[in-house]
Design a protein around this motif. Structure first.
Motif, PDB file in Angstrom:
ATOM      1  N   ARG A 215      21.268  60.909 114.041  1.00 37.93           N
ATOM      2  CA  ARG A 215      21.463  59.637 113.353  1.00 37.93           C
ATOM      3  C   ARG A 215      22.969  59.357 113.381  1.00 37.93           C
ATOM      4  O   ARG A 215      23.772  60.255 113.105  1.00 37.93           O
ATOM      5  CB  ARG A 215      20.960  59.720 111.919  1.00 37.93           C
ATOM      6  N   THR A 216      23.355  58.136 113.717  1.00 32.78           N
ATOM      7  CA  THR A 216      24.787  57.851 113.804  1.00 32.78           C
ATOM      8  C   THR A 216      25.444  57.783 112.429  1.00 32.78           C
ATOM      9  O   THR A 216      26.663  57.613 112.349  1.00 32.78           O
ATOM     10  CB  THR A 216      25.052  56.545 114.581  1.00 32.78           C
ATOM     11  N   THR A 217      24.660  57.918 111.385  1.00 32.49           N
ATOM     12  CA  THR A 217      25.231  58.076 110.040  1.00 32.49           C
ATOM     13  C   THR A 217      25.438  59.547 109.690  1.00 32.49           C
ATOM     14  O   THR A 217      25.915  59.848 108.583  1.00 32.49           O
ATOM     15  CB  THR A 217      24.325  57.419 108.979  1.00 32.49           C
ATOM     16  N   ASP A 218      25.093  60.455 110.599  1.00 33.38           N
ATOM     17  CA  ASP A 218      25.349  61.873 110.350  1.00 33.38           C
ATOM     18  C   ASP A 218      26.856  62.106 110.196  1.00 33.38           C
ATOM     19  O   ASP A 218      27.669  61.567 110.957  1.00 33.38           O
ATOM     20  CB  ASP A 218      24.830  62.726 111.511  1.00 33.38           C
ATOM     21  N   GLU A 219      27.207  62.947 109.250  1.00 30.44           N
ATOM     22  CA  GLU A 219      28.617  63.168 108.931  1.00 30.44           C
ATOM     23  C   GLU A 219      29.405  63.710 110.122  1.00 30.44           C
ATOM     24  O   GLU A 219      30.531  63.275 110.391  1.00 30.44           O
ATOM     25  CB  GLU A 219      28.732  64.132 107.739  1.00 30.44           C
ATOM     26  N   ASP A 220      28.819  64.661 110.856  1.00 29.94           N
ATOM     27  CA  ASP A 220      29.559  65.249 111.979  1.00 29.94           C
ATOM     28  C   ASP A 220      29.793  64.234 113.099  1.00 29.94           C
ATOM     29  O   ASP A 220      30.843  64.230 113.750  1.00 29.94           O
ATOM     30  CB  ASP A 220      28.851  66.501 112.513  1.00 29.94           C
ATOM     31  N   HIS A 221      28.831  63.347 113.306  1.00 30.27           N
ATOM     32  CA  HIS A 221      29.010  62.292 114.310  1.00 30.27           C
ATOM     33  C   HIS A 221      30.135  61.344 113.898  1.00 30.27           C
ATOM     34  O   HIS A 221      31.019  61.025 114.701  1.00 30.27           O
ATOM     35  CB  HIS A 221      27.712  61.512 114.508  1.00 30.27           C
ATOM     36  N   GLU A 222      30.098  60.892 112.659  1.00 27.11           N
ATOM     37  CA  GLU A 222      31.118  59.950 112.188  1.00 27.11           C
ATOM     38  C   GLU A 222      32.518  60.566 112.272  1.00 27.11           C
ATOM     39  O   GLU A 222      33.481  59.899 112.685  1.00 27.11           O
ATOM     40  CB  GLU A 222      30.809  59.510 110.760  1.00 27.11           C
ATOM     41  N   LYS A 223      32.622  61.817 111.912  1.00 24.53           N
ATOM     42  CA  LYS A 223      33.919  62.504 111.959  1.00 24.53           C
ATOM     43  C   LYS A 223      34.452  62.563 113.393  1.00 24.53           C
ATOM     44  O   LYS A 223      35.645  62.314 113.642  1.00 24.53           O
ATOM     45  CB  LYS A 223      33.761  63.921 111.393  1.00 24.53           C
ATOM     46  N   CYS A 224      33.570  62.852 114.348  1.00 25.04           N
ATOM     47  CA  CYS A 224      34.000  62.963 115.743  1.00 25.04           C
ATOM     48  C   CYS A 224      34.355  61.593 116.327  1.00 25.04           C
ATOM     49  O   CYS A 224      35.306  61.471 117.105  1.00 25.04           O
ATOM     50  CB  CYS A 224      32.914  63.629 116.576  1.00 25.04           C
ATOM     51  N   VAL A 225      33.610  60.545 115.957  1.00 27.75           N
ATOM     52  CA  VAL A 225      33.913  59.198 116.451  1.00 27.75           C
ATOM     53  C   VAL A 225      35.313  58.778 116.016  1.00 27.75           C
ATOM     54  O   VAL A 225      36.070  58.174 116.793  1.00 27.75           O
ATOM     55  CB  VAL A 225      32.854  58.190 115.968  1.00 27.75           C
ATOM     56  N   LYS A 226      35.680  59.101 114.782  1.00 31.06           N
ATOM     57  CA  LYS A 226      37.034  58.781 114.306  1.00 31.06           C
ATOM     58  C   LYS A 226      38.088  59.479 115.170  1.00 31.06           C
ATOM     59  O   LYS A 226      39.114  58.890 115.537  1.00 31.06           O
ATOM     60  CB  LYS A 226      37.186  59.212 112.846  1.00 31.06           C
ATOM     61  N   LYS A 227      37.834  60.732 115.514  1.00 29.80           N
ATOM     62  CA  LYS A 227      38.774  61.479 116.357  1.00 29.80           C
ATOM     63  C   LYS A 227      38.869  60.867 117.754  1.00 29.80           C
ATOM     64  O   LYS A 227      39.951  60.766 118.344  1.00 29.80           O
ATOM     65  CB  LYS A 227      38.335  62.942 116.476  1.00 29.80           C
ATOM     66  N   ILE A 228      37.714  60.478 118.302  1.00 31.26           N
ATOM     67  CA  ILE A 228      37.695  59.882 119.639  1.00 31.26           C
ATOM     68  C   ILE A 228      38.484  58.576 119.650  1.00 31.26           C
ATOM     69  O   ILE A 228      39.294  58.323 120.561  1.00 31.26           O
ATOM     70  CB  ILE A 228      36.239  59.650 120.101  1.00 31.26           C
ATOM     71  N   PHE A 229      38.265  57.738 118.636  1.00 31.28           N
ATOM     72  CA  PHE A 229      38.975  56.458 118.555  1.00 31.28           C
ATOM     73  C   PHE A 229      40.487  56.689 118.497  1.00 31.28           C
ATOM     74  O   PHE A 229      41.262  56.034 119.205  1.00 31.28           O
ATOM     75  CB  PHE A 229      38.502  55.684 117.317  1.00 31.28           C
ATOM     76  N   LYS A 230      40.906  57.642 117.666  1.00 33.37           N
ATOM     77  CA  LYS A 230      42.335  57.926 117.509  1.00 33.37           C
ATOM     78  C   LYS A 230      42.924  58.473 118.823  1.00 33.37           C
ATOM     79  O   LYS A 230      44.039  58.100 119.219  1.00 33.37           O
ATOM     80  CB  LYS A 230      42.518  58.953 116.396  1.00 33.37           C
TER      81      LYS A 230
END
Length: 660
Positions: A97-112
């Motif tokens: 689920r894209t609301t999963d915490e680990d996914h959201e955390k990694c997306v932030k890192k990828i964007f940065k």
């Protein structure tokens, strides 16, 4: 054990959590599951991922309309999708689920990371915005003033946003596609991406939004949320352990993906945006992206207001899990859209599952019990006809392998059923009931039944990837087990002296068409009542008056030029036996006579058809409908009620006149 062939990482697209998926949406997970099961049988170490895409403006709006939070909304819908994926017996290894915490955390890192290395920059966007597609468009990209992807209205919008420099990687992607011809399949999808998007030049892509808040916040600029595609597409790496600061063993083992299985409507995002993101992250590209066709409700658009939406849970309740799987897997063409109707499901259930397979297993088990108390023995009392059976059975594995290597799943299932068809023919050729009357021929009868049990075992082992519950029931009745894949071209491995079950259980009992029609009417009434309750009677009527159709892929003028439209004159017409919808017309086109089958019996009698001048698509590949060959297509218009009307020339035109 099958030979170990290494890893195979495959994914479906993640389903958008905006509502309950219909059977057209569910088709993808069934297709993916069949491929995953088959790859496991071949000896691959499969990792199969699916899930739900849960952010975006549309979900925020739907949640607000229901008076709940977006998270509460997606929890409910994702749970429904998860339940349906399990209902159809999909064997996924991970549900993201894209609301999963680990996914959201990694997306932030990828964007940065992408921002820090200069691939993402801040600017503002002004254009025409489609909320359902969450896409900006320029005026020139619109089709008849509407969204080119979904055909809905667009609205002017302007907002500050971050953009990804797509053009920086475009030439590299073009080179990759040209050097890797299997990367985008089928080939028609590759040609579309190259000619319509890559070669004309890519615009930079908006990757953040400020006009809504339901998304993953940009760490260093929190009024922005990460835009849907950078969020959704990265699920394929985040949930197997990718991390810009150091990835997991699971990621290192499985990436790059061997197969992304997606719908043809999102090929652009997966073959242009996604590989460019991966290039920017310095990661290998997936080996193949396969854009499968759509499964459409035959002759009508799906609409709850009309009560004709087909859901997987209704199909499973009425026909069973494997019958549902069989229909969508077997009836879907490799490249063109498939059609589903309740009548077609019943027809396929009775003809293939009940008659060909169910009856075969029932007869074989019954005869084994009647003549030999259920004991199956090999006696070597052979006959020439045995070799013909064995040849078909032992060659089936290679034929299925060849079809599955190209993801032609429907063709692979046809090869499996050819085994069962040959077994039925073998029964007719050997006439066990006549052999049973002669004591001197009992060894021959025993050999015939052994050959049948062995053949069915091999067929069921090949069927196991597609209809796993049915295959297991067959193994139970024959007192055997799924054969190792490497042994499926070997005949004679069934243990002589085994005993089948005493009483066969019918795998698929023939269906009563009238009983199914009664249940369909109940489903239709329920859907219409639900729609009226949710929208009000006036809105329901307004919705039916509007005509929105599923948008198709853009075509070039060269594509259009391939289609041959001519005026035809119907010189004879009759109803197709055993079909309530089809008429078979003999159509004079110039000096030729074409036989064309059309689903218009509800709107025209055969007598009305004769003498009409009609518009004909003449170079459509011939196909059989309800067992009758059709050599073209009559063009019709459809109103909001689903009523059809033949298209005809405004003025008198001769038969064969070209329509240009």
């Amino acid at each position: 054990m099958a030979t170990n062939k290494g890893k195979f990482y495959m994914t479906t697209a993640i389903a958008y959590a905006s509502g309950k998926p219909h059977i057209g949406n569910t088709y993808e997970i069934i297709l993916a599951d069949a491929i995953a099961r088959y790859k496991r049988a071949e000896g691959y170490d499969v990792y199969f991922q699916t899930g739900t895409d849960e952010h975006g403006q549309k979900i925020e709006e739907k949640a607000n309309a229901k008076g709940i939070t977006p998270k509460e909304y997606v929890d409910e819908v994702s749970g429904e999708i998860h339940k349906i994926w399990d209902l159809v017996n999909s064997s996924y290894d991970n549900f993201i689920r894209t609301t999963d915490e680990d996914h959201e955390k990694c997306v932030k890192k990828i964007f940065k990371k992408l921002y820090d290395q200069g691939d993402i920059y801040k600017s503002s966007y002004e254009g025409l915005y489609c909320t359902p597609c969450e896409s900006f468009w320029t005026e020139s990209q619109l089709v008849d003033g509407k969204c080119p992807d979904c055909g809905r209205e667009v609205k002017p919008a302007k907002e500050e946003a971050y953009f990804f420099k797509m053009s920086k990687y475009a030439d590299r992607l073009i080179k990759y596609i040209n050097e890797n011809p299997d990367f985008i399949q089928p080939v028609s999808r590759k040609n579309e991406m190259m000619n319509n998007f890559l070669l004309p030049g890519l615009q930079d892509l908006c990757v953040s939004r400020t006009s809504f808040s339901w998304g993953i916040p940009v760490d260093f600029d929190p009024k922005h949320v990460v835009y849907v595609w950078l969020d959704a597409l990265t699920n394929y790496i985040t949930k197997i352990g990718y991390d810009p600061d150091g990835s997991s063993d699971l990621f290192n083992k499985n990436w790059p993906a061997d197969l992304h299985l997606i719908g043809k409507d999102i090929v652009r995002f997966h073959t242009i945006y996604w590989p460019i993101f991966l290039m920017a992250l310095d990661l290998p590209l997936p080996k193949q992206v396969f854009g499968h066709p759509w499964l459409l409700q035959g002759g009508e658009k799906m609409s709850k207001s009309k009560g004709n939406v087909i859901y997987a849970d209704d199909l499973v309740r009425m026909f069973g899990v494997d019958a549902t799987r069989y229909f969508v897997l077997h009836e879907m063409p490799f490249e063109n859209d498939g059609i589903i109707t309740w009548d077609l499901v019943v027809e396929r259930f009775n003809s293939d599952l009940a008659n060909i397979l169910g009856n075969l297993v029932n007869r074989t088990v019954s005869m084994s019990n009647k003549y030999f108390d259920g004991i199956v023995r090999k006696t070597d009392a052979t006959d020439e006809v045995d070799e013909s059976l064995k040849e078909v059975v032992t060659n089936a594995k290679a034929k299925v392998e060849e079809k599955m290597s190209r993801l032609r799943v429907a063709d692979a299932i046809t090869e499996v059923f050819n085994v069962f068809r040959r077994c039925n023919k073998y029964i007719d050729e050997t006439t066990p009931w006549i052999l049973a009357k002669d004591e001197a021929k009992h060894d021959r009868l025993s050999e015939v039944l052994y050959n049948l049990v062995e053949s069915i075992t091999i067929g069921a082992s090949l069927l196991n990837s597609f209809l796993p519950e049915t295959a297991e029931k067959i193994f139970t009745q024959l007192n055997t087990e799924c054969r190792d894949f490497d042994d499926l071209d070997k005949f004679g491995l069934y243990e002589s002296g085994n005993k089948v079950v005493e009483k066969p259980i019918m795998l698929f009992a023939r269906l009563d068409q009238k009983e199914i029609e009664k249940q369909v009417e109940e489903i239709k009434a329920k859907q219409q009542a639900e729609f009226a309750a949710a929208n009000g009677a006036d809105e329901a009527k307004e919705n039916d008056d509007a005509i929105d159709i599923e948008p198709k892929e853009e075509i070039t003028f060269d594509d259009f030029e391939k289609m041959q439209f001519q005026v035809g004159e119907i010189i004879a017409c009759e109803a197709v036996p055993k079909s309530k919808k089809l008429l078979c017309s003999q159509v004079k086109v110039g000096s030729q006579i074409k036989q064309i089958v059309s689903g218009i019996r509800k709107y025209y009698t055969p007598e009305e058809m004769v003498g009409k001048k009609v518009m004909v698509l003449c170079n459509l590949k011939p196909a059989k409908l309800a067992g009758v060959l059709s050599e073209g297509m009559l063009l019709c218009a459809e109103d909001a009620e689903g009523n059809l009307a033949l298209m005809k020339p405004e003025k008198e035109m001769p038969s064969g006149a070209e329509i240009a």
